[in-house]
Design a protein around this motif. Sequence first.
Motif, PDB file in Angstrom:
ATOM      1  N   LYS A  77       0.831  -1.193   0.113  1.00 36.88           N
ATOM      2  CA  LYS A  77       0.055  -0.252  -0.023  1.00 36.88           C
ATOM      3  C   LYS A  77       0.810   1.212   0.060  1.00 36.88           C
ATOM      4  O   LYS A  77       0.707   2.285  -0.689  1.00 36.88           O
ATOM      5  N   ILE A 128       2.523   1.856  -3.522  1.00 35.04           N
ATOM      6  CA  ILE A 128       1.407   2.158  -4.482  1.00 35.04           C
ATOM      7  C   ILE A 128       1.260   3.735  -4.143  1.00 35.04           C
ATOM      8  O   ILE A 128       1.193   5.017  -5.151  1.00 35.04           O
ATOM      9  N   ALA A 143      -5.044   2.276  -3.579  1.00 38.93           N
ATOM     10  CA  ALA A 143      -4.193   1.378  -2.570  1.00 38.93           C
ATOM     11  C   ALA A 143      -4.731   0.576  -1.638  1.00 38.93           C
ATOM     12  O   ALA A 143      -4.468  -0.455  -1.332  1.00 38.93           O
TER      13      ALA A 143
END
Length: 585
Positions: A46, A49, A279
């Motif tokens: 996450k 991204i 994300a």
Amino acid sequence: MTDAPARTGAQEIRRVLRGHGRRICGAAALALTGSALALAQPLVVKRVIEAAGTGGPTGGAVGLLVGLFLAQAAVQGLARYVLARTGEGVVLGLRLDMIAHLLRLPMRTYDRRRTGDLISRTSADSTALRLLVSEGFTDAVTGSIGLVGVVVLMVWLDWVLFLLVLAVIAVGSLAVASVLRGIERASLRAQQATGAMTAELERALGAIRTVRASRAEERETLRIGAEARSAYAQSVRVGALDAVVAPAVMLTINGSFLLVLLIGGMRAAGRDGSAASVAELAAFLLYMLYLMAPVAAVFQALSTMRQGLGALRRITEVLDLPPEPEAEPQPVTVPKRSAAAAPVLEFQHVRFGYDPARPVLYDVSFTVPPHGHVALIGSSGAGKSTVFALAERFYDPDAGRVLFEGRDVRTLDRAAHRARIGLVEQHAPVLYGTLRENLLYAAPDADPADLARVIELAQLTELVARSPHGLDTEAGERGMSLSGGERQRVALARALLTHPALLLLDEPTAHLDAANEAALRRSIRRITEECALLVIAHRSSTIRAADAVVVLDAGRIAATGTHDELLASSDHYRRLSQAGVAAHR
């Protein structure tokens, strides 16, 4: 099989895992560490991204992701090894407990249970139990830990999507639960059928010469095959039910994944496809992928454990059987007399039945004096072998007392009591192994001079001399490389090596020719210098050699005296002598 209170599956599992808690906790800690390393990876993804969406650096995060991945693999591999080793330790502990327990059960238990089934519980059932502990329990622990972590993070990321996932999994769980109950029942039936098959095979192989002589190979094949087919049918049912579990789990997980992808994708698109929303969805979907493994592991573990519970219940049934009790805490009062005057063996008004409602002995009383030679005779079913069983304390009388050297045998330690008695059975079992191992079986620490003495005393010198490896010659399975008379003399020497106070001989001349019988009679005269003799006999030569004769008839003492006295005073004894069946069983 047992009157022990019924236990739940969880209670039985806790029982077998007792004593292994430290290793299990260590393995669980490793599994928790591995799961934490795995659960951190989607969060790092996450962050990558999000950084890529804002143009920030991603190299450090990618390196961290690789490190987490490698560390997870190493830690989880170690955790599974520790759990697998613990599982093998549990199975080994159960096997050792069962072996020790099976060898210490009361004789009544062996009378009522099939030997092959008891053996199957130690071998086949404990092997099935390995799946429960080393695979089922391993998957349950690692899967549960991973599942909890994934659930917490999924709720943190998006609790609405998690509720959708939970609803789908709940529906799948209800479908799987009914299948698991069927797996446990079918697995138990399969283990029972396997035990019955083993018992039937042990029965046939134990009497293989009789089977061959009776041309019964085909009948035995059909009989044993029926149990094998029953085990096959139940095992196939287990396999069929188990085959339902995996597809049900995959449908549940895939369905929930597609639902999250559909709804989550629509929600992300509705937020203008921002990097943050994409994300979050990517992290949630990664956790969905991570959720598949622990959910599948837990469901598969439940299936495996259900299969193992049948074997576990059969094992715990054996462990719940009460062992042979030790001496009673309340000693029985014995009349005072000197040790020299006390008979070696004394029956006082003994009544006994293998089924108490059907007595075998009624009010039996007789004595065997120190260094005395007493012959016990009677027709088939008179109770002679039962007298031996009570003297060895394989059973205790229902009424009356059995005294050994002036003390009630119920107040004596069984092992110490049996160490003072030698037993030579009519069929004289010889165990697989060498002649030396068989002779030293009851006295493994006997010195060579003592061994040579009993070999000569039991007329085994010639057998040892012509055996290719002397005392180290293999006796064969059940002593089949020896003749019946040789097996009996091996058993006699084995009993004498313990220096017993009382020697029980069950028809010692049954398998001997005239020359060997005369030699054994000379040995018996020498044996009485060392211990007392109680002999089940039917040959007149063996009976005449005794100092006293006890005549049993239908469980009662019909007469006692010397051979000549009984010929003159007992019609029953004369009939036995004339018929030549005084000790046929």
